[in-house]
Scaffold this motif. Structure first.
Motif, PDB file in Angstrom:
ATOM      1  N   THR A 161       0.836  -1.216   0.000  1.00 57.02           N
ATOM      2  CA  THR A 161       0.000   0.000   0.000  1.00 57.02           C
ATOM      3  C   THR A 161       0.865   1.259   0.000  1.00 57.02           C
ATOM      4  OG1 THR A 161      -1.573  -1.211   1.346  1.00 57.02           O
ATOM      5  CG2 THR A 161      -1.855   1.159   1.264  1.00 57.02           C
ATOM      6  N   ASP A 162       0.586   2.175  -0.911  1.00 60.14           N
ATOM      7  CA  ASP A 162       1.296   3.451  -0.908  1.00 60.14           C
ATOM      8  C   ASP A 162       0.649   4.367   0.138  1.00 60.14           C
ATOM      9  OD1 ASP A 162       2.669   5.544  -3.460  1.00 60.14           O
ATOM     10  OD2 ASP A 162       2.273   6.028  -1.373  1.00 60.14           O
TER      11      ASP A 162
ATOM     12  N   GLY B 122      -9.020   4.528   5.854  1.00 63.92           N
ATOM     13  CA  GLY B 122      -7.926   5.113   6.651  1.00 63.92           C
ATOM     14  C   GLY B 122      -8.469   5.445   8.024  1.00 63.92           C
TER      15      GLY B 122
ATOM     16  N   GLU C 102      -8.009  -0.014   7.294  1.00 67.73           N
ATOM     17  CA  GLU C 102      -6.779   0.599   7.799  1.00 67.73           C
ATOM     18  C   GLU C 102      -5.571  -0.253   7.421  1.00 67.73           C
ATOM     19  OE1 GLU C 102      -5.813   3.549   9.095  1.00 67.73           O
ATOM     20  OE2 GLU C 102      -3.864   2.569   8.939  1.00 67.73           O
TER      21      GLU C 102
ATOM     22  N   ASP D 264      -6.558  -0.790   0.908  1.00 64.34           N
ATOM     23  CA  ASP D 264      -5.833   0.292   0.245  1.00 64.34           C
ATOM     24  C   ASP D 264      -6.841   1.144  -0.519  1.00 64.34           C
ATOM     25  OD1 ASP D 264      -4.213   1.874  -1.273  1.00 64.34           O
ATOM     26  OD2 ASP D 264      -3.190   0.219  -2.314  1.00 64.34           O
ATOM     27  N   ILE D 265      -6.831   2.424  -0.266  1.00 58.17           N
ATOM     28  CA  ILE D 265      -7.814   3.328  -0.882  1.00 58.17           C
ATOM     29  C   ILE D 265      -7.752   3.292  -2.422  1.00 58.17           C
ATOM     30  CG2 ILE D 265      -6.350   5.430  -0.939  1.00 58.17           C
ATOM     31  CD1 ILE D 265      -8.876   6.933   0.211  1.00 58.17           C
TER      32      ILE D 265
ATOM     33  N   ARG E 250     -11.319  10.556   6.625  1.00 54.64           N
ATOM     34  CA  ARG E 250     -11.061  11.711   7.496  1.00 54.64           C
ATOM     35  C   ARG E 250      -9.561  11.951   7.612  1.00 54.64           C
ATOM     36  NH1 ARG E 250     -10.247  12.227  13.192  1.00 54.64           N
ATOM     37  NH2 ARG E 250     -11.782  13.543  14.236  1.00 54.64           N
TER      38      ARG E 250
HETATM   39  C1  LIG Z   1      -3.831  11.244   9.741  1.00 55.96           C
HETATM   40  S1  LIG Z   1      -4.255   9.568   9.772  1.00 55.96           S
HETATM   41  C2  LIG Z   1      -6.023   9.725  10.023  1.00 55.96           C
HETATM   42  C3  LIG Z   1      -6.615   8.520  10.695  1.00 55.96           C
HETATM   43  C4  LIG Z   1      -8.122   8.619  10.995  1.00 55.96           C
HETATM   44  N1  LIG Z   1      -8.908   8.773   9.782  1.00 55.96           N
HETATM   45  C5  LIG Z   1      -8.374   9.759  11.934  1.00 55.96           C
HETATM   46  O1  LIG Z   1      -8.932  10.772  11.504  1.00 55.96           O
HETATM   47  O2  LIG Z   1      -7.984   9.636  13.111  1.00 55.96           O
HETATM   48  C6  LIG Z   1      -4.175   9.070   8.047  1.00 55.96           C
HETATM   49  C7  LIG Z   1      -4.624   7.639   7.839  1.00 55.96           C
HETATM   50  O3  LIG Z   1      -4.594   7.318   6.433  1.00 55.96           O
HETATM   51  C8  LIG Z   1      -4.152   5.970   6.303  1.00 55.96           C
HETATM   52  N2  LIG Z   1      -3.683   5.736   4.923  1.00 55.96           N
HETATM   53  C9  LIG Z   1      -2.529   6.181   4.343  1.00 55.96           C
HETATM   54  N3  LIG Z   1      -2.437   5.701   3.090  1.00 55.96           N
HETATM   55  C10 LIG Z   1      -3.536   4.931   2.867  1.00 55.96           C
HETATM   56  C11 LIG Z   1      -3.996   4.145   1.774  1.00 55.96           C
HETATM   57  N4  LIG Z   1      -3.303   4.056   0.620  1.00 55.96           N
HETATM   58  N5  LIG Z   1      -5.171   3.487   1.906  1.00 55.96           N
HETATM   59  C12 LIG Z   1      -5.898   3.570   3.034  1.00 55.96           C
HETATM   60  N6  LIG Z   1      -5.512   4.299   4.114  1.00 55.96           N
HETATM   61  C13 LIG Z   1      -4.334   4.967   4.036  1.00 55.96           C
HETATM   62  C14 LIG Z   1      -3.067   5.882   7.361  1.00 55.96           C
HETATM   63  O4  LIG Z   1      -2.684   4.565   7.676  1.00 55.96           O
HETATM   64  C15 LIG Z   1      -3.740   6.617   8.534  1.00 55.96           C
HETATM   65  O5  LIG Z   1      -4.537   5.774   9.290  1.00 55.96           O
END
Ligand SMILES: C[S@@+](CC[C@H](N)C(=O)[O-])C[C@H]1O[C@@H](n2cnc3c(N)ncnc32)[C@H](O)[C@@H]1O
Length: 269
Positions: free
Chosen positions: A2-3, A52, A76, A101-102, A118
């Motif tokens: 996952t990126d 995420g 997640e 992965d988004i 979010r």
């Molecule tokens: C700033 S955190 C926010 C977490 C949660 N949404 C919150 O508001 O507390 C960013 C989140 O995006 C996730 N993330 C990063 N790249 C992602 C991807 N390619 N697919 C899904 N999630 C991803 C990270 O693992 C992390 O949990």
């Protein structure tokens, strides 16, 4: 693989601090966020995807308080964050948590009524690609809600010495990992490109008066310091303490805008 763009929890120094910051951020905003979700069209029997979802605090609250006849799936990729979300899911039959992965969701086409992501988009290298994937999994008439930041709407006054320099350096560090600290203003355009209709981006303003100066400073500063450390930029060891001391002594006030982009998938009733 996952990126993760500019948010890779596993690569951040001081993980416990960041863990607590995410937790506080989720808990303190919940009463306002709950209204935002309802005003955006979330109703009690919907199937919701939270992408995420981090530690799952918000996904758990959505499942308990907003969709008593629906279901929430939290995605997640990070295993440490996900383990807390899984623990919450074990106590909540309306919440399921899984890796994902988004850019490449395992969920079938047209399987959700509402998708939430979010504070994720500021970290993504390919936001339109991610929105196309969200569009795919939404049912016709389904809603996407994407709240995120924009440093153009961040003000602290009187401003501690060195604060703006730190912001500019952190913006560059975030860009170097593929993120974008000015994504808020761009979300509406990205949604249009991905095929959403009825797009609008109201801005929620968080203020130090509302959440308290200490929490406000933590939210606007701590992740940036960790990012600078990860990027090997020079940050004074006592930078955060110095900012806090100055802000308290000078009675500083702060405002930060959260851009809440909302779009609908064409079709439905
Ligand atoms: C700033 S955190 C926010 C977490 C949660 N949404 C919150 O508001 O507390 C960013 C989140 O995006 C996730 N993330 C990063 N790249 C992602 C991807 N390619 N697919 C899904 N999630 C991803 C990270 O693992 C992390 O949990």
């Amino acid at each position: 693989m996952t990126d993760r763009g500019s948010y890779d929890f596993g690569k951040l120094p001081c993980k416990e601090e960041e863990f607590r910051r995410l937790e506080e951020q989720a808990l303190f905003f919940w009463s306002r966020e709950k209204m935002l979700l309802s005003d955006s069209g979330l109703t009690e029997s919907m199937r919701v995807l939270d992408i995420g979802c981090g530690q799952g605090i918000v996904a758990d609250r959505i499942a308990r308080e907003l969709v008593p006849r629906g279901q929430v799936v939290g995605i997640e990729p990070d295993s440490s964050l996900r383990s807390m979300a899984e623990a919450l899911a074990a106590q909540n039959q309306r919440l399921t948590v899984m890796p994902g992965d988004i850019y490449n969701l395992e969920q079938p086409d047209e399987s959700f009524d509402f998708v939430y992501a979010r504070l994720v988009f500021q970290h993504l290298k390919a936001p339109v690609e991610a929105l196309r994937e969200i569009h795919r999994v939404l049912k016709p008439g389904g809603i996407a809600l994407i709240p995120d930041v924009d440093n153009g709407w961040l003000t602290l006054y009187p401003e501690p010495p060195g604060f703006s320099d730190m912001l500019r350096l952190a913006e560059k560090a975030q860009t170097s990992y593929g993120g974008d600290r000015f994504v808020g203003r761009k979300l509406a355009g990205y949604m249009g490109e991905a095929g959403f209709v009825n797009v609008a981006t109201p801005v929620e303003v968080l203020t130090s008066a509302r959440i308290g100066l200490d929490l406000f400073l933590k939210i606007i500063t701590c992740f940036k310091i960790l990012l600078l450390m990860r990027h090997n930029d020079k940050v004074e060891e006592d930078f955060f303490e110095r900012i806090c001391r100055f802000a308290r002594e000078h009675n500083s006030h702060g405002w930060v805008g959260i851009f809440c982009a909302r779009g609908v998938k064409n079709g439905g009733q």
